[in-house]
Design a protein around this motif. Structure first.
Motif, PDB file in Angstrom:
ATOM      1  N   ILE A  35       0.940  -1.198  -0.040  1.00  0.00           N
ATOM      2  CA  ILE A  35      -0.027   0.004   0.136  1.00  0.00           C
ATOM      3  C   ILE A  35       1.072   1.339  -0.132  1.00  0.00           C
ATOM      4  N   MET A  36       1.919   1.311   0.750  1.00  0.00           N
ATOM      5  CA  MET A  36       2.621   2.391   1.076  1.00  0.00           C
ATOM      6  C   MET A  36       3.471   2.777  -0.050  1.00  0.00           C
ATOM      7  N   ASP A  37       3.802   2.136  -0.813  1.00  0.00           N
ATOM      8  CA  ASP A  37       4.697   2.100  -2.093  1.00  0.00           C
ATOM      9  C   ASP A  37       3.910   3.162  -3.096  1.00  0.00           C
ATOM     10  N   HIS A  38       2.686   3.125  -3.236  1.00  0.00           N
ATOM     11  CA  HIS A  38       1.888   3.818  -3.976  1.00  0.00           C
ATOM     12  C   HIS A  38       1.074   4.969  -3.136  1.00  0.00           C
ATOM     13  N   VAL A  39       1.459   5.551  -1.897  1.00  0.00           N
ATOM     14  CA  VAL A  39       1.009   6.701  -0.916  1.00  0.00           C
ATOM     15  C   VAL A  39       2.162   7.615  -1.090  1.00  0.00           C
ATOM     16  N   PRO A  40       1.603   8.759  -1.247  1.00  0.00           N
ATOM     17  CA  PRO A  40       2.693   9.858  -1.271  1.00  0.00           C
ATOM     18  C   PRO A  40       3.093  10.168   0.306  1.00  0.00           C
ATOM     19  N   GLY A  41       4.260  10.662   0.398  1.00  0.00           N
ATOM     20  CA  GLY A  41       4.573  11.099   1.807  1.00  0.00           C
ATOM     21  C   GLY A  41       6.135  11.175   2.173  1.00  0.00           C
ATOM     22  N   PRO A  42       6.710  11.383   3.212  1.00  0.00           N
ATOM     23  CA  PRO A  42       8.316  11.579   3.389  1.00  0.00           C
ATOM     24  C   PRO A  42       8.873  10.089   3.105  1.00  0.00           C
ATOM     25  N   HIS A  43       8.371   9.071   3.253  1.00  0.00           N
ATOM     26  CA  HIS A  43       9.016   7.642   3.092  1.00  0.00           C
ATOM     27  C   HIS A  43       9.293   7.868   1.377  1.00  0.00           C
ATOM     28  N   GLN A  44       8.761   8.125   0.515  1.00  0.00           N
ATOM     29  CA  GLN A  44       9.021   8.507  -1.027  1.00  0.00           C
ATOM     30  C   GLN A  44      10.421   8.943  -1.032  1.00  0.00           C
ATOM     31  N   LYS A  45      10.771   9.890  -0.168  1.00  0.00           N
ATOM     32  CA  LYS A  45      12.191  10.623  -0.394  1.00  0.00           C
ATOM     33  C   LYS A  45      13.509   9.710   0.060  1.00  0.00           C
ATOM     34  N   MET A  46      13.138   8.683   0.335  1.00  0.00           N
ATOM     35  CA  MET A  46      14.088   7.644   0.636  1.00  0.00           C
ATOM     36  C   MET A  46      14.997   7.459  -0.735  1.00  0.00           C
ATOM     37  N   ARG A  47      14.375   7.188  -1.696  1.00  0.00           N
ATOM     38  CA  ARG A  47      15.281   7.313  -3.196  1.00  0.00           C
ATOM     39  C   ARG A  47      15.975   7.917  -3.432  1.00  0.00           C
ATOM     40  N   ILE A  48      15.615   9.049  -2.989  1.00  0.00           N
ATOM     41  CA  ILE A  48      16.613  10.618  -3.517  1.00  0.00           C
ATOM     42  C   ILE A  48      17.808  10.227  -2.531  1.00  0.00           C
ATOM     43  N   LEU A  49      17.529   9.821  -1.367  1.00  0.00           N
ATOM     44  CA  LEU A  49      18.562  10.015  -0.333  1.00  0.00           C
ATOM     45  C   LEU A  49      19.532   8.940  -0.594  1.00  0.00           C
ATOM     46  N   PHE A  50      19.163   7.718  -1.157  1.00  0.00           N
ATOM     47  CA  PHE A  50      19.887   6.821  -1.280  1.00  0.00           C
ATOM     48  C   PHE A  50      20.738   6.855  -2.728  1.00  0.00           C
ATOM     49  N   GLU A  51      20.107   7.594  -3.737  1.00  0.00           N
ATOM     50  CA  GLU A  51      21.021   7.830  -4.863  1.00  0.00           C
ATOM     51  C   GLU A  51      22.165   8.807  -4.669  1.00  0.00           C
ATOM     52  N   LYS A  52      21.858   9.481  -3.732  1.00  0.00           N
ATOM     53  CA  LYS A  52      23.161  10.684  -3.428  1.00  0.00           C
ATOM     54  C   LYS A  52      23.934   9.791  -2.519  1.00  0.00           C
ATOM     55  N   LEU A  53      23.671   8.823  -1.608  1.00  0.00           N
ATOM     56  CA  LEU A  53      24.710   7.978  -1.032  1.00  0.00           C
ATOM     57  C   LEU A  53      25.627   7.096  -2.070  1.00  0.00           C
ATOM     58  N   LEU A  54      24.726   6.767  -3.109  1.00  0.00           N
ATOM     59  CA  LEU A  54      25.544   5.949  -4.114  1.00  0.00           C
ATOM     60  C   LEU A  54      26.289   6.833  -5.093  1.00  0.00           C
ATOM     61  N   GLU A  55      25.839   7.899  -5.344  1.00  0.00           N
ATOM     62  CA  GLU A  55      26.907   8.824  -5.945  1.00  0.00           C
ATOM     63  C   GLU A  55      27.905   9.125  -5.239  1.00  0.00           C
ATOM     64  N   PHE A  56      27.993   9.278  -3.951  1.00  0.00           N
ATOM     65  CA  PHE A  56      29.251   9.524  -3.225  1.00  0.00           C
ATOM     66  C   PHE A  56      30.016   8.394  -3.251  1.00  0.00           C
ATOM     67  N   VAL A  57      29.718   7.133  -2.841  1.00  0.00           N
ATOM     68  CA  VAL A  57      30.625   5.951  -2.756  1.00  0.00           C
ATOM     69  C   VAL A  57      31.024   5.498  -4.211  1.00  0.00           C
ATOM     70  N   THR A  58      30.296   5.957  -5.222  1.00  0.00           N
ATOM     71  CA  THR A  58      30.614   5.312  -6.479  1.00  0.00           C
ATOM     72  C   THR A  58      31.887   6.134  -6.979  1.00  0.00           C
ATOM     73  N   GLU A  59      31.655   7.455  -6.571  1.00  0.00           N
ATOM     74  CA  GLU A  59      32.913   8.569  -6.936  1.00  0.00           C
ATOM     75  C   GLU A  59      34.078   8.241  -6.304  1.00  0.00           C
ATOM     76  N   ARG A  60      33.878   7.559  -4.925  1.00  0.00           N
ATOM     77  CA  ARG A  60      35.075   6.962  -4.158  1.00  0.00           C
ATOM     78  C   ARG A  60      35.862   5.915  -4.877  1.00  0.00           C
ATOM     79  N   VAL A  61      35.063   5.058  -5.124  1.00  0.00           N
ATOM     80  CA  VAL A  61      35.479   3.757  -5.710  1.00  0.00           C
ATOM     81  C   VAL A  61      36.087   4.400  -7.125  1.00  0.00           C
ATOM     82  N   LYS A  62      35.646   5.101  -7.869  1.00  0.00           N
ATOM     83  CA  LYS A  62      36.419   5.486  -9.212  1.00  0.00           C
ATOM     84  C   LYS A  62      37.702   5.987  -8.835  1.00  0.00           C
TER      85      LYS A  62
END
Length: 494
Positions: free
Chosen positions: A226-253
């Motif tokens: 249900i919550m996958d389709h409900v708007p709310g602050p939990h949907q922001k997790m995707r943006i936050l994890f993308e930023k974390l992934l961008e940081f560590v990917t740059e460090r790996v490079k």
């Protein structure tokens, strides 16, 4: 026209009834699960969890249903284990049966089973062995981890002195301190306390923990369909994890461009070496995708938990200056003021050791633990638990077990002192969990807490303008993690 509308209504009702029946039947397919509140179709046991009080709700259900009971997260049964003895029997005595990682829908969709903390099966086993060995033998003859922590502790003291006794919120500083230790291990370097970009990254960590502990985050883990389709602050997790992934990917490079297999500098280089040795690896444990996702998990786990525990500790010291005074006396007597604390000092400082243990117990940073799952169909406590069932061994109930701690809801260092004032261990002290899935960084975390805490108190007396109450220092117990209230204090040089 009316006949068509009536037929449509009947069809909708029949489909709804069929859906409800199939859902209900799925819930009760395994009749011999532990008892628990009667679930509702679709939402399961959601109505039995008070908004923003997940931990307290689970503890109250224990009073009604006993030390083992079943909740339903939607149509999914979840077995809850409470009290140290029940957790011990599952995670230690029957550790192989409960060694899989359970589902965490809030973050599973980003990690998809990769990484040492969230992985399962052979992939998890290989990554865990590698991580433990790398942490244990890190440096290949270079500086030890203790030396890295001592160095960071000196940077911390200089940073605190720069505020010249003014009142500050220690959240960002302690977050940087804890993360710099992990950075030195994972990436081979630390970050300056004035680095604005890195501070923004640490704020992402804080936000991830806050979202996971929020009401929306808790509901997302319980009813993701249900919550996958409900708007709310939990949907922001995707943006936050993308930023974390961008940081560590740059460090790996960065590491890839300067990699020398004969001179490994950090965890990433060690991973490169292991990956080249495992070219026939079919599990993906050392794949290119696994590395950044593993780095994020270790980074987050090694930053926020240490930072939160230290903040809890400082807050508690402000409430109990008499405890701080006793710590000052022991630190002065054993270490003095002319050298840095070392891990060897801990055995000569039972009171300090007891206080740090009690801070961990009382603050209970991860009260729910991370979920486990059964590896196979098992019989446990006379109940049948199917393969793949999520199991929640609640740390809160172990760390507050009155059979082991005389005043479980009070801060009391005597929980870890015997009648002679010597340090004593308590079996129910399991803030890092226990068994097959015990935190791989437990040894590192214990070293950091001791060295950072004693170094701060060796150099400073803590003061605040706030009037703190028992409620102020007590953990919130709202969800996934416990963070202390916002507070300010001054560090007065001794």
């Amino acid at each position: 026209m009316e006949i068509t509308a009536l037929a449509t209504l009947i069809l909708v009702l029949l489909l709804s009834c069929n859906f409800i029946y199939s859902t209900w039947n799925k819930m009760y397919r395994w009749r011999n699960l532990p008892p628990g509140p009667t679930p509702l179709p679709i939402i399961g046991s959601l109505l039995h969890v008070k908004r923003g009080e997940l931990v307290n709700s689970l503890n109250q259900l224990r009073e009604k249903y006993g030390s083992i009971y079943t909740l339903y997260f939607g149509s999914r049964p979840v077995v809850v284990l409470t009290g140290y003895q029940m957790v011990k029997e599952a995670l230690i005595d029957r550790g192989d049966d409960f060694s899989n990682r359970g589902r965490m829908p809030t973050i599973d969709r980003y990690f998809q089973g990769h990484g040492m903390i969230l992985g399962n099966g052979e992939r998890w086993k290989q990554l865990r062995r590698f991580t433990l060995l790398t942490l244990r033998n890190f440096g290949m003859g270079k500086r030890s981890i203790e030396e890295r922590i001592q160095e960071e502790a000196r940077f911390l003291i200089e940073e605190l002195k720069s505020y010249k006794q003014s009142s500050i919120n220690p959240t960002n500083i302690l977050g940087q301190t804890a993360s710099n230790v992990i950075c030195s291990i994972l990436f081979g370097s630390r970050y300056n306390y004035q680095d604005v970009n890195y501070l923004r990254l640490l704020n992402i960590f804080n936000e991830v923990f806050q979202l996971m502990s929020s009401t929306a985050g808790q509901f997302h883990d319980m009813i993701p369909e249900i919550m996958d389709h409900v708007p709310g602050p939990h949907q922001k997790m995707r943006i936050l994890f993308e930023k974390l992934l961008e940081f560590v990917t740059e460090r790996v490079k960065i590491n890839q461009e300067t990699f020398d297999p004969s001179n490994p500098r950090d965890f990433i280089d060690c991973f490169f070496i292991k990956s080249s040795q495992e070219k026939e690896d079919l599990t993906g444990a050392f794949s290119a995708r696994s590395l950044p996702l593993s780095l994020i998990q270790i980074f987050v786990a090694g930053t926020e938990t240490i930072s939160s525990t230290l903040r809890h500790g400082l807050l508690i010291m402000l409430k109990y200056p008499e405890i701080e005074a006793k710590l000052h006396e022991e630190i002065d007597r054993v270490i003095g003021g002319n050298r840095s604390p070392s891990i060897e000092d801990r055995s000569k400082m039972p009171y300090t050791d007891a206080v740090i243990h009690e801070i961990q117990r009382f603050s209970d940073v991860l009260p729910l633990n991370l979920p486990h799952a059964t590896v196979r169909d098992i019989t446990f406590q006379g109940y049948t638990i199917p393969k793949g069932t999520d199991v929640y061994p609640i740390l809160y109930c172990a760390l507050h077990d009155p059979d082991y701690f005389a005043t479980p809801n009070k801060f009391n260092p005597n929980h870890f002192l015997d009648e002679n004032g010597s340090f004593k261990k308590e079996d129910a002290f399991i803030p890092f969990s226990t068994g097959k899935r015990v935190c791989a960084g437990e040894g590192l975390a214990k070293m950091e807490l001791f060295l950072f805490f004693t170094t701060i108190l060796q150099n400073f007396k803590l003061t605040t303008k706030m009037h703190l109450t028992e409620a102020d220092i007590s953990p919130n117990m709202t969800g996934f993690s416990n963070v202390p209230i916002p507070f300010e204090l001054s560090f007065i040089p001794r």
